[in-house]
Design a protein around this motif. Structure first.
Motif, PDB file in Angstrom:
ATOM      1  N   LEU A  58       0.827  -1.214   0.000  1.00  0.00           N
ATOM      2  CA  LEU A  58       0.000   0.000   0.000  1.00  0.00           C
ATOM      3  C   LEU A  58       0.861   1.263   0.000  1.00  0.00           C
ATOM      4  CD1 LEU A  58      -2.755  -1.131   2.538  1.00  0.00           C
ATOM      5  CD2 LEU A  58      -2.967  -0.930   0.046  1.00  0.00           C
ATOM      6  N   THR A  59       1.942   1.255   0.759  1.00  0.00           N
ATOM      7  CA  THR A  59       2.837   2.413   0.801  1.00  0.00           C
ATOM      8  C   THR A  59       3.477   2.654  -0.561  1.00  0.00           C
ATOM      9  OG1 THR A  59       3.349   1.944   3.124  1.00  0.00           O
ATOM     10  CG2 THR A  59       4.848   3.423   1.965  1.00  0.00           C
ATOM     11  N   THR A  60       3.960   1.595  -1.163  1.00  0.00           N
ATOM     12  CA  THR A  60       4.610   1.714  -2.468  1.00  0.00           C
ATOM     13  C   THR A  60       3.633   2.220  -3.524  1.00  0.00           C
ATOM     14  OG1 THR A  60       6.101  -0.091  -1.877  1.00  0.00           O
ATOM     15  CG2 THR A  60       5.909   0.439  -4.216  1.00  0.00           C
ATOM     16  N   CYS A  61       2.431   1.679  -3.521  1.00  0.00           N
ATOM     17  CA  CYS A  61       1.446   2.088  -4.522  1.00  0.00           C
ATOM     18  C   CYS A  61       0.941   3.511  -4.277  1.00  0.00           C
ATOM     19  CB  CYS A  61       0.301   1.087  -4.565  1.00  0.00           C
ATOM     20  SG  CYS A  61       0.856  -0.495  -5.238  1.00  0.00           S
ATOM     21  N   ALA A  62       0.777   3.896  -3.025  1.00  0.00           N
ATOM     22  CA  ALA A  62       0.379   5.276  -2.729  1.00  0.00           C
ATOM     23  C   ALA A  62       1.489   6.246  -3.132  1.00  0.00           C
ATOM     24  CB  ALA A  62       0.039   5.421  -1.244  1.00  0.00           C
ATOM     25  N   GLY A  71      -4.974  11.749 -16.516  1.00  0.00           N
ATOM     26  CA  GLY A  71      -6.069  10.930 -16.003  1.00  0.00           C
ATOM     27  C   GLY A  71      -5.801   9.440 -16.038  1.00  0.00           C
ATOM     28  N   TYR A  72      -4.765   9.014 -16.747  1.00  0.00           N
ATOM     29  CA  TYR A  72      -4.470   7.582 -16.823  1.00  0.00           C
ATOM     30  C   TYR A  72      -3.716   7.070 -15.593  1.00  0.00           C
ATOM     31  CZ  TYR A  72       0.284   8.895 -18.180  1.00  0.00           C
ATOM     32  OH  TYR A  72       1.548   9.422 -18.198  1.00  0.00           O
ATOM     33  N   VAL A  73      -3.263   7.951 -14.732  1.00  0.00           N
ATOM     34  CA  VAL A  73      -2.445   7.568 -13.577  1.00  0.00           C
ATOM     35  C   VAL A  73      -3.123   6.516 -12.695  1.00  0.00           C
ATOM     36  CG1 VAL A  73      -1.418   8.416 -11.421  1.00  0.00           C
ATOM     37  CG2 VAL A  73      -1.026   9.645 -13.571  1.00  0.00           C
ATOM     38  N   PRO A  74      -4.414   6.681 -12.333  1.00  0.00           N
ATOM     39  CA  PRO A  74      -5.035   5.639 -11.497  1.00  0.00           C
ATOM     40  C   PRO A  74      -5.023   4.259 -12.158  1.00  0.00           C
ATOM     41  CG  PRO A  74      -6.381   7.612 -11.491  1.00  0.00           C
ATOM     42  CD  PRO A  74      -5.318   7.820 -12.516  1.00  0.00           C
ATOM     43  N   TYR A  75      -5.176   4.222 -13.476  1.00  0.00           N
ATOM     44  CA  TYR A  75      -5.156   2.935 -14.181  1.00  0.00           C
ATOM     45  C   TYR A  75      -3.755   2.327 -14.164  1.00  0.00           C
ATOM     46  CZ  TYR A  75      -9.626   4.706 -15.734  1.00  0.00           C
ATOM     47  OH  TYR A  75     -10.891   5.216 -15.752  1.00  0.00           O
ATOM     48  N   VAL A 101      -0.519  -2.331  -8.839  1.00  0.00           N
ATOM     49  CA  VAL A 101      -1.093  -3.050  -7.695  1.00  0.00           C
ATOM     50  C   VAL A 101      -1.360  -4.501  -8.090  1.00  0.00           C
ATOM     51  CG1 VAL A 101      -3.109  -3.265  -6.187  1.00  0.00           C
ATOM     52  CG2 VAL A 101      -2.087  -1.020  -6.575  1.00  0.00           C
ATOM     53  N   PHE A 102      -1.977  -4.685  -9.249  1.00  0.00           N
ATOM     54  CA  PHE A 102      -2.232  -6.042  -9.728  1.00  0.00           C
ATOM     55  C   PHE A 102      -0.928  -6.818  -9.866  1.00  0.00           C
ATOM     56  CE2 PHE A 102      -2.466  -9.068 -13.259  1.00  0.00           C
ATOM     57  CZ  PHE A 102      -3.421  -9.935 -12.750  1.00  0.00           C
ATOM     58  N   TRP A 103       0.103  -6.181 -10.415  1.00  0.00           N
ATOM     59  CA  TRP A 103       1.417  -6.810 -10.596  1.00  0.00           C
ATOM     60  C   TRP A 103       1.988  -7.273  -9.255  1.00  0.00           C
ATOM     61  CZ3 TRP A 103       3.876  -8.665 -14.628  1.00  0.00           C
ATOM     62  CH2 TRP A 103       5.251  -8.859 -14.579  1.00  0.00           C
ATOM     63  N   TYR A 104       1.952  -6.388  -8.261  1.00  0.00           N
ATOM     64  CA  TYR A 104       2.441  -6.767  -6.930  1.00  0.00           C
ATOM     65  C   TYR A 104       1.611  -7.906  -6.345  1.00  0.00           C
ATOM     66  CZ  TYR A 104       5.561  -2.714  -6.335  1.00  0.00           C
ATOM     67  OH  TYR A 104       6.579  -1.804  -6.437  1.00  0.00           O
ATOM     68  N   LEU A 105       0.304  -7.791  -6.445  1.00  0.00           N
ATOM     69  CA  LEU A 105      -0.558  -8.841  -5.903  1.00  0.00           C
ATOM     70  C   LEU A 105      -0.266 -10.182  -6.567  1.00  0.00           C
ATOM     71  CD1 LEU A 105      -3.968  -6.967  -5.582  1.00  0.00           C
ATOM     72  CD2 LEU A 105      -2.460  -7.695  -3.722  1.00  0.00           C
ATOM     73  N   LEU A 106      -0.026 -10.165  -7.850  1.00  0.00           N
ATOM     74  CA  LEU A 106       0.278 -11.400  -8.582  1.00  0.00           C
ATOM     75  C   LEU A 106       1.555 -12.050  -8.054  1.00  0.00           C
ATOM     76  CD1 LEU A 106      -0.209 -13.332 -11.001  1.00  0.00           C
ATOM     77  CD2 LEU A 106       1.209 -11.770 -12.348  1.00  0.00           C
ATOM     78  N   TRP A 107       2.642 -11.275  -7.955  1.00  0.00           N
ATOM     79  CA  TRP A 107       3.938 -11.843  -7.590  1.00  0.00           C
ATOM     80  C   TRP A 107       4.122 -12.035  -6.093  1.00  0.00           C
ATOM     81  CZ3 TRP A 107       5.968 -14.343 -11.287  1.00  0.00           C
ATOM     82  CH2 TRP A 107       5.780 -13.919 -12.600  1.00  0.00           C
ATOM     83  N   TRP A 108       3.539 -11.147  -5.289  1.00  0.00           N
ATOM     84  CA  TRP A 108       3.729 -11.255  -3.842  1.00  0.00           C
ATOM     85  C   TRP A 108       2.752 -12.216  -3.185  1.00  0.00           C
ATOM     86  CZ3 TRP A 108       4.707  -5.814  -1.310  1.00  0.00           C
ATOM     87  CH2 TRP A 108       5.850  -5.240  -1.866  1.00  0.00           C
ATOM     88  N   PHE A 109       1.550 -12.342  -3.743  1.00  0.00           N
ATOM     89  CA  PHE A 109       0.529 -13.158  -3.095  1.00  0.00           C
ATOM     90  C   PHE A 109      -0.070 -14.220  -4.015  1.00  0.00           C
ATOM     91  CE2 PHE A 109       0.637  -9.015  -0.976  1.00  0.00           C
ATOM     92  CZ  PHE A 109       0.951  -9.419   0.313  1.00  0.00           C
ATOM     93  N   GLY A 110      -0.385 -13.857  -5.244  1.00  0.00           N
ATOM     94  CA  GLY A 110      -1.022 -14.791  -6.166  1.00  0.00           C
ATOM     95  C   GLY A 110      -0.175 -16.016  -6.462  1.00  0.00           C
ATOM     96  N   LEU A 111       1.038 -15.802  -6.954  1.00  0.00           N
ATOM     97  CA  LEU A 111       1.909 -16.929  -7.262  1.00  0.00           C
ATOM     98  C   LEU A 111       2.242 -17.762  -6.018  1.00  0.00           C
ATOM     99  CD1 LEU A 111       3.570 -18.505  -9.367  1.00  0.00           C
ATOM    100  CD2 LEU A 111       5.488 -17.017  -8.771  1.00  0.00           C
ATOM    101  N   PRO A 112       2.619 -17.142  -4.903  1.00  0.00           N
ATOM    102  CA  PRO A 112       2.881 -17.970  -3.715  1.00  0.00           C
ATOM    103  C   PRO A 112       1.659 -18.785  -3.262  1.00  0.00           C
ATOM    104  CG  PRO A 112       3.832 -15.800  -3.412  1.00  0.00           C
ATOM    105  CD  PRO A 112       3.010 -15.738  -4.666  1.00  0.00           C
ATOM    106  N   MET A 113       0.475 -18.203  -3.350  1.00  0.00           N
ATOM    107  CA  MET A 113      -0.722 -18.956  -2.958  1.00  0.00           C
ATOM    108  C   MET A 113      -1.007 -20.091  -3.946  1.00  0.00           C
ATOM    109  SD  MET A 113      -1.556 -17.866  -0.063  1.00  0.00           S
ATOM    110  CE  MET A 113      -3.119 -18.652   0.173  1.00  0.00           C
TER     111      MET A 113
END
Length: 171
Positions: A123-127, A140-144, A150-162
């Motif tokens: 969350l800190t890194t993404c904020a 306006g594309y910044v949030p996307y 965020v999706f990339w981090y979730l994939l590598w930090w949590f998705g793949l390990p799970m």
């Protein structure tokens, strides 16, 4: 089949054991060492990021930030402080419970703290990325873009390990 539950039989009739032959205390010691090595990596990242975040408010550019950007900054600093605290927490936990013969429980709690620390670091890194890209581009594309990261981090930090955990855990 094997006479020992959970131990597969070898084709030649010999029993092949899986895992380690260690006591609960030995396992806790090993897991503690592994956990502390993992925490060191995350601590370094969050402490460097948090240190840089602390300096932003003292730059002339800070006064030029919009109210929204200042709010994002404040939230980011608080997230960074929380991440730093919880990732340093296992060291304090170990020091305060050392010698009390509760290392297995300490490892469990330290692992939970580390996982929370990783979420807060994400969350800190993404904020931080959101704030930097808003200031740098104002587009306006910044949030996307940030959502993609965020999706990339979730994939590598949590998705793949799970997935690995699910795929290769013996049932």
């Amino acid at each position: 089949m094997s006479d020992t539950p959970g131990t597969p039989a070898a084709e030649d009739g010999q029993v092949r054991r899986r895992g380690r032959n260690e006591t609960e205390e030995e396992r806790a010691d090993r897991m503690w060492v592994e956990l502390i090595q993992e925490v060191r990596v995350a601590q370094m990242g969050v402490q460097i990021l948090f240190g840089f975040l602390l300096t932003v408010v003292f730059t002339p550019k800070y006064d030029d930030l919009s109210g929204t950007d200042q709010t994002i900054y404040i939230v980011t600093v608080v997230l960074g402080a929380c991440a730093t605290g919880v990732l340093i927490g296992p060291v304090s936990l170990h020091r305060l419970v050392s010698g009390r013969r509760i290392k297995p429980q300490a490892v469990t709690w330290a692992a939970r703290m580390t996982l929370l620390g990783l979420v807060l670091l994400l969350l800190t890194t993404c904020a931080s990325l959101l704030l930097i890209l808003r200031v740098a581009t104002g587009d306006g594309y910044v949030p996307y873009l940030v959502a993609g990261v965020v999706f990339w981090y979730l994939l590598w930090w949590f998705g793949l390990p799970m997935w690995v955990r699910y795929r290769y855990t013996t049932r």
